[in-house]
Design an enzyme around this catalytic site. Structure first.
Site, PDB file in Angstrom:
ATOM      1  N   ASN A  47     116.860  26.410 -26.209  1.00 29.34           N
ATOM      2  CA  ASN A  47     116.396  26.013 -24.873  1.00 29.34           C
ATOM      3  C   ASN A  47     117.359  26.512 -23.805  1.00 29.34           C
ATOM      4  OD1 ASN A  47     118.117  24.016 -26.057  1.00 29.34           O
ATOM      5  ND2 ASN A  47     117.423  22.458 -24.625  1.00 29.34           N
ATOM      6  N   GLU A  49     118.109  25.816 -19.830  1.00 26.15           N
ATOM      7  CA  GLU A  49     117.811  24.920 -18.711  1.00 26.15           C
ATOM      8  C   GLU A  49     118.212  25.543 -17.377  1.00 26.15           C
ATOM      9  OE1 GLU A  49     119.539  21.093 -19.664  1.00 26.15           O
ATOM     10  OE2 GLU A  49     117.977  20.740 -21.176  1.00 26.15           O
ATOM     11  N   CYS A  58     111.780  25.826 -23.167  1.00 28.57           N
ATOM     12  CA  CYS A  58     112.063  25.258 -24.488  1.00 28.57           C
ATOM     13  C   CYS A  58     112.400  26.350 -25.497  1.00 28.57           C
ATOM     14  CB  CYS A  58     110.849  24.507 -25.016  1.00 28.57           C
ATOM     15  SG  CYS A  58     110.408  23.048 -24.065  1.00 28.57           S
ATOM     16  N   GLU A  60     111.239  26.851 -28.437  1.00 33.44           N
ATOM     17  CA  GLU A  60     110.066  27.442 -29.100  1.00 33.44           C
ATOM     18  C   GLU A  60     109.474  28.563 -28.266  1.00 33.44           C
ATOM     19  OE1 GLU A  60     110.757  24.284 -28.444  1.00 33.44           O
ATOM     20  OE2 GLU A  60     109.726  22.913 -29.796  1.00 33.44           O
ATOM     21  N   CYS A  91     106.965  20.194 -27.564  1.00 28.21           N
ATOM     22  CA  CYS A  91     106.303  19.580 -26.403  1.00 28.21           C
ATOM     23  C   CYS A  91     104.899  20.162 -26.249  1.00 28.21           C
ATOM     24  CB  CYS A  91     107.135  19.797 -25.142  1.00 28.21           C
ATOM     25  SG  CYS A  91     106.961  21.448 -24.440  1.00 28.21           S
ATOM     26  N   CYS A  94     104.641  23.911 -25.313  1.00 22.28           N
ATOM     27  CA  CYS A  94     104.945  24.814 -26.441  1.00 22.28           C
ATOM     28  C   CYS A  94     103.787  24.837 -27.432  1.00 22.28           C
ATOM     29  CB  CYS A  94     106.234  24.388 -27.133  1.00 22.28           C
ATOM     30  SG  CYS A  94     107.685  24.708 -26.121  1.00 22.28           S
TER      31      CYS A  94
HETATM   32  N1  THU Z   1     113.051  21.020 -25.487  1.00 24.75           N
HETATM   33  C1  THU Z   1     112.845  22.071 -26.325  1.00 24.75           C
HETATM   34  O1  THU Z   1     113.575  23.075 -26.273  1.00 24.75           O
HETATM   35  N2  THU Z   1     111.826  21.986 -27.201  1.00 24.75           N
HETATM   36  C2  THU Z   1     110.988  20.920 -27.335  1.00 24.75           C
HETATM   37  O2  THU Z   1     110.035  20.978 -28.081  1.00 24.75           O
HETATM   38  C3  THU Z   1     111.250  19.698 -26.577  1.00 24.75           C
HETATM   39  C4  THU Z   1     112.221  19.836 -25.450  1.00 24.75           C
HETATM   40  C5  THU Z   1     114.157  21.089 -24.542  1.00 24.75           C
HETATM   41  C6  THU Z   1     113.764  21.216 -23.096  1.00 24.75           C
HETATM   42  C7  THU Z   1     114.974  20.638 -22.406  1.00 24.75           C
HETATM   43  O3  THU Z   1     115.945  21.660 -22.280  1.00 24.75           O
HETATM   44  C8  THU Z   1     115.504  19.598 -23.372  1.00 24.75           C
HETATM   45  O4  THU Z   1     114.919  19.902 -24.630  1.00 24.75           O
HETATM   46  C9  THU Z   1     115.169  18.170 -22.997  1.00 24.75           C
HETATM   47  O5  THU Z   1     113.821  18.026 -22.751  1.00 24.75           O
END
Ligand code: THU
Length: 136
Positions: A47, A49, A58, A60, A91, A94
């Site tokens: 991920n 940010e 994310c 994925e 999520c 994704c």
């Molecule tokens: N996140 C992912 O990378 N994948 C997911 O399936 C759920 C959430 C990340 C997004 C963000 O950087 C952090 O997790 C918190 O939501």
């Protein structure tokens, strides 16, 4: 035990390694994903940010867009690893993007000790897709 055509543990390990490259300075929630291609390659993502939170991507979707942008389009499975002791499901965003490009993919969730395996179609029933646009 049912024998699968790929090594789940190897894919999970790749996701766990990818998690080390998470850029999660706001949530501190580090996620790694590893996408297995039909021809046995593994494409990873973590991920990423943003200070403009909504721009966060994310793990994925990083893995998927990396693969697609390199011309890789046939996928078998994706493994996801976040906090040890917890299964982290993908999520909704994704699930949708994976469904658009790999509707038959297996989704493997690792908690660091065990894994759970789903078909993406189980995680996203009645999905919106290009057939909804009348193009299939
Ligand atoms: N996140 C992912 O990378 N994948 C997911 O399936 C759920 C959430 C990340 C997004 C963000 O950087 C952090 O997790 C918190 O939501």
């Amino acid at each position: 035990m049912k024998k699968t055509k790929y090594d789940e543990q190897k894919l999970i390990e790749a996701a766990r390694q990818a998690r080390k490259f998470a850029h999660a300075r706001y949530s501190h929630f580090q996620v790694g994903a590893a996408l297995l291609t039909k021809d046995g390659r593994i494409i990873t993502g973590s991920n990423v940010e943003s200070s403009s939170y909504g721009l966060t991507i994310c793990a994925e979707r990083v893995a998927l867009t990396k693969a697609l942008s390199e011309g890789i389009e046939q996928f078998e499975a994706i493994a996801i690893a976040a906090r040890d002791g917890m299964f982290t499901p993908p999520c909704g965003a994704c699930r949708q993007l994976l469904f658009d490009y790999a509707p038959d993919i297996d989704v493997i969730l690792s908690n660091g000790h065990e894994f759970q395996k789903f078909k993406l179609k189980e995680l996203l029933p009645h999905a919106f897709d290009d057939s909804s646009l009348g193009e299939k």
